[in-house]
Scaffold this active site. Structure first.
Site, short mmCIF file in Angstrom:
data_model
loop_
_atom_site.label_atom_id
_atom_site.label_comp_id
_atom_site.label_asym_id
_atom_site.label_seq_id
_atom_site.Cartn_x
_atom_site.Cartn_y
_atom_site.Cartn_z
CG ASP A 1 -4.83 4.64 7.21
OD1 ASP A 1 -3.66 4.42 7.57
OD2 ASP A 1 -5.32 4.13 6.18
CG HIS B 1 -1.71 3.26 4.88
ND1 HIS B 1 -2.89 2.66 5.24
CD2 HIS B 1 -0.96 2.31 4.29
CE1 HIS B 1 -2.86 1.39 4.87
NE2 HIS B 1 -1.70 1.15 4.29
CB SER C 1 -0.92 0.02 1.23
OG SER C 1 -0.15 -0.08 2.41
#
Ligand SMILES: *[C@@H]1O[C@H](CO)[C@@H](O)[C@H](O)[C@H]1NC(C)=O
Ligand SMILES: *[C@@H]1O[C@H](CO)[C@@H](O)[C@H](O)[C@H]1NC(C)=O
Ligand SMILES: *[C@@H]1O[C@H](CO)[C@@H](O)[C@H](O)[C@H]1NC(C)=O
Ligand SMILES: *[C@@H]1O[C@H](CO)[C@@H](O)[C@H](O)[C@H]1NC(C)=O
Ligand SMILES: *[C@@H]1O[C@H](CO)[C@@H](O)[C@H](O)[C@H]1NC(C)=O
Ligand SMILES: *[C@@H]1O[C@H](CO)[C@@H](O)[C@H](O)[C@H]1NC(C)=O
Length: 371
Positions: free
Chosen positions: A346, A349, A49
């Site tokens: 978040d 991340h 990610s």
């Protein structure tokens, strides 16, 4: 993030057809934003990610972020599938080199030839070097990302011929960012690998997989490769929450990441010696100290371009910030008023601001790759 999910949708991979258009010269000289000439024509990205610009939009996984508030600060102010509020480090790199403004996801079947030729990301949020990590979360294993790259090469070869394709690959930049999920979402979260491997054995297993992956890229013609080490995993907000903020445990997790990075460094040096390739390993570390880990935060707080604007690193900006990511960070979530004060967007991340600072920290490696 430590839960195992029971709802799995079928995998749907989209095929794409390469449109035939006129394209610019095959290998040309570009200039970076400091007007330094280089000849990197394209950037190819693999991993998780931290570098997935939206490949997971096209597959059946719960690891998605193609809804607000993700993408709030992206130039289009729309969610793209990037797990942050704006751009990723790889977007900043492409833009810095004057290649393009962002690196698109390979699985987007609307990409034209020019976009494909200047590079794509094969990365998939939730993936890692251990195939089991990706299989568990129904995302694209890094081994499959390599298969997509081979498919990509075949398609480009059909358009521009083998010689030109190989010349482009030889000069292109390759970036690999993965490994964190293997520890956080797999080894420490699920019992399977822990029964099978001690921590040392698992580190060695991952290093071996990473080594094989890098060697496979070198065998396909890659010569300029940047590898990003595993993050200081103990200090991700979600990990702090799930570990009840137990310092001993957080340091322990972070040491596991450091150990892996150290082993990887030795392995990559040996690949570099045997091939005429440049392979840079970028671990997050404090200036002048050869360690990965908690010092990252000192690094981020105090030494990147003198930026001292962060006020929050224990929580993400979205929701309570201690656990939300993916679908738990959604249009109903609270958003902090100034995301540039937060290291994390978040609970796992980084914010766009952090990604930008990481780009600045990686710039020496990028300049070396480009020279
Ligand atoms: C690119 O730069 C090299 C070295 O500076 C030069 O020899 C070459 O002619 C340039 N190529 C183009 C297409 O401008
Ligand atoms: C690079 O060149 C462009 C066009 O000549 C100029 O506008 C820009 O200011 C230059 N940038 C730097 C950092 O020198
Ligand atoms: C590929 O790049 C290496 C160094 O980066 C160079 O020595 C080699 O000649 C190149 N090969 C081709 C086919 O361009
Ligand atoms: C913190 O974690 C360590 C290692 O798991 C454990 O030995 C210790 O008892 C924990 N401390 C607290 C206060 O829970
Ligand atoms: C590098 O080459 C040496 C000697 O040929 C070999 O023993 C070693 O395994 C190679 N290492 C890698 C990483 O390929
Ligand atoms: C947001 O935070 C950054 C970093 O602390 C600061 O430089 C900027 O001025 C802040 N913006 C606003 C609108 O307060």
């Amino acid at each position: 993030m430590a839960c195992s999910y029971t709802i799995f949708l079928p995998l749907v991979f989209f095929m794409f057809i390469v449109p035939i258009t006129n394209s610019r010269p095959l290998v040309e000289n570009l200039t970076n934003t400091n007007n330094v000439t280089h000849s990197i024509p394209a950037i190819f990205v693999f991993g998780d990610s931290t570098v997935d610009p939206g490949n997971n939009n096209f597959i059946g996984t719960i690891f998605k972020s193609n809804f607000p508030p993700y993408g709030n600060d992206y130039p289009t102010h729309t969610p793209t599938g990037r797990f942050t509020n704006g751009k990723l480090t790889t977007d900043y790199i492409a833009s810095y080199l004057g290649i393009k403004e962002s690196v698109p996801p390979y699985l987007d079947n609307t990409l034209g030839l020019e976009e494909l030729m200047t590079g794509v990301s094969f990365a998939s949020a939730g993936s890692g070097y251990d195939q089991l990590t990706a299989d568990t979360y129904k995302v694209i294993p890094i081994q499959q990302q390599l298969e997509y790259f081979k498919e990509y090469m075949t398609k480009i070869e059909q358009q521009i011929g083998k010689g030109e394709m190989e010349a482009r690959i030889n000069k292109s930049g390759f970036i690999i960012s993965a490994g964190t999920n293997d520890f956080v979402l797999n080894y420490f979260a699920l019992p399977g690998r822990r029964k099978q491997y001690t921590i040392t054995e698992y580190q060695d297993f991952l290093v071996q997989n990473t080594r094989n992956f890098v060697q496979a890229l070198v065998d396909l013609g890659a010569r300029k490769i940047g590898v990003v080490g595993v993050a200081p995993i103990g200090y991700l907000p979600a990990v702090m929450t799930l570990s009840s903020d137990n310092r001993t445990l957080l340091e322990f997790y972070t040491d596991v990441a450091k150990g892996y990075n150290q082993k990887l460094q030795n392995e990559l040096q040996s690949i570099m010696k045997n091939n005429s390739a440049y392979i840079g390993l970028q671990v997050l570390r404090s200036r002048g100290e050869d360690v990965a880990g908690r010092l990252t935060y000192d690094f981020l707080f105090h030494t990147i371009s003198g930026f001292t604007g962060f006020e929050q690193w224990r929580k993400g900006c979205c929701g309570t910030g201690v656990i939300e990511m993916g679908f738990l960070c959604n249009p109903n979530s609270y958003i902090c008023p100034n995301r540039s004060k937060f290291i994390f967007w978040d609970s796992i991340h980084p914010t766009e601001k952090t990604y930008n600072l990481l780009f600045l920290a990686f710039r020496t490696m990028i300049d070396t790759l480009a020279s």
